[in-house]
Design an enzyme around this catalytic site. Structure first.
Site, short mmCIF file in Angstrom:
data_model
loop_
_atom_site.label_atom_id
_atom_site.label_comp_id
_atom_site.label_asym_id
_atom_site.label_seq_id
_atom_site.Cartn_x
_atom_site.Cartn_y
_atom_site.Cartn_z
N ARG A 88 0.82 -1.22 0.00
CA ARG A 88 0.00 0.00 0.00
C ARG A 88 0.85 1.26 0.00
NH1 ARG A 88 -4.85 -2.46 2.53
NH2 ARG A 88 -6.52 -0.95 2.63
N ARG A 160 -18.21 -1.93 9.97
CA ARG A 160 -16.84 -1.71 10.44
C ARG A 160 -16.60 -0.22 10.66
NH1 ARG A 160 -13.28 -5.07 6.14
NH2 ARG A 160 -12.26 -3.05 6.09
N ARG A 171 -9.80 7.18 4.02
CA ARG A 171 -9.07 6.04 3.43
C ARG A 171 -8.85 6.27 1.93
NH1 ARG A 171 -12.57 1.02 4.79
NH2 ARG A 171 -10.83 -0.24 4.02
#
Ligand code: AMP
Length: 214
Positions: A88, A160, A171
């Site tokens: 990532r 979540r 994100r």
């Protein structure tokens, strides 16, 4: 076969990785799943990762690289694997290259699954995880019963923390700034193909299989 499924959070990497893992009988390595399991088990790693993940931030590279090294040392990785959610950062990609070199592996393919941000926010906000088995479902898949279709646990669905809208936006921003450059790193090696992730699960899967020659 060694695959790296790349794409923004919520683009469908995990769903596709699970299908490919069954089809080709190779392990699906999701760093997000490994971290969530550690959080559930409240290991040292889990305690460190918990807060970082619920904020939507990235867990430090040295921890992630340690996780991948350990996972690769298991015998089920010998014939291949599907990486989902790693690397990532460009630093993770460089470290992964070094690790694969040490293992004499040079046939990894990166598949970039694409989708626009609004579709992703909608998709993530509409999904629920089972707190017992970790499987992810869309609201429509679980509207008829409160039993998990995978492990049959009752009343186990939850949203979540990192699928809440403000965290999703964060994100996605981290994805744009920190993770997308990984694509350029692999593109320079001539190792990238892109697939549109906006179709149904079956459509995206058949595109992937076409690319993989199946
Ligand atoms: P995922 O399920 O892949 O979206 O991952 C959930 C969360 O786990 C991410 O938002 C990060 O906090 C953390 N995470 C998973 N994989 C990585 C990684 N390769 N590097 C850093 N953090 C990660």
């Amino acid at each position: 076969m060694r695959l790296l499924l790349f794409g923004a959070p919520g683009v469908g990497k995990g769903t596709q990785a699970k299908l490919l893992s069954v089809k080709f009988n190779i392990p699906h390595i999701s760093t997000g799943d490994i971290l969530r399991q550690a959080v559930k088990d409240q290991t040292d790693l889990g305690r460190k990762a918990q807060e970082i993940m619920s904020r939507g931030d990235l867990v430090p590279d040295n921890i992630m690289i340690g996780i991948i090294k350990y996972r690769f040392s298991k015998s089920d990785c010998k014939n291949g694997f599907i990486l989902d959610g790693f690397p990532r950062t460009t630093n993770q990609a460089v470290e992964l290259d070094m690790l694969l070199n040490e293992m004499n592996i040079n046939d990894i393919k990166l598949i970039n699954i694409t989708a626009d941000e609004d579709a992703i926010v909608k998709r993530l906000n509409n999904r629920r995880a089972c707190k017992v088995c970790g499987h992810i479902f869309t609201l429509s898949e679980i509207e008829k019963s409160d039993k998990c279709p995978n492990c049959k646990a009752s009343n186990s669905f939850y949203l979540r923390d990192d699928d809440k809208e403000e965290v999703i936006r964060k994100r996605l921003e981290i994805f744009r700034k920190t993770t997308e450059p990984v694509l350029e790193y692999y593109a320079k090696q001539g190792n990238v193909i892109s697939i549109n992730g906006l179709g149904s699960v079956e459509e995206v899967n058949s595109e992937l299989l076409k690319f993989l020659g199946n």
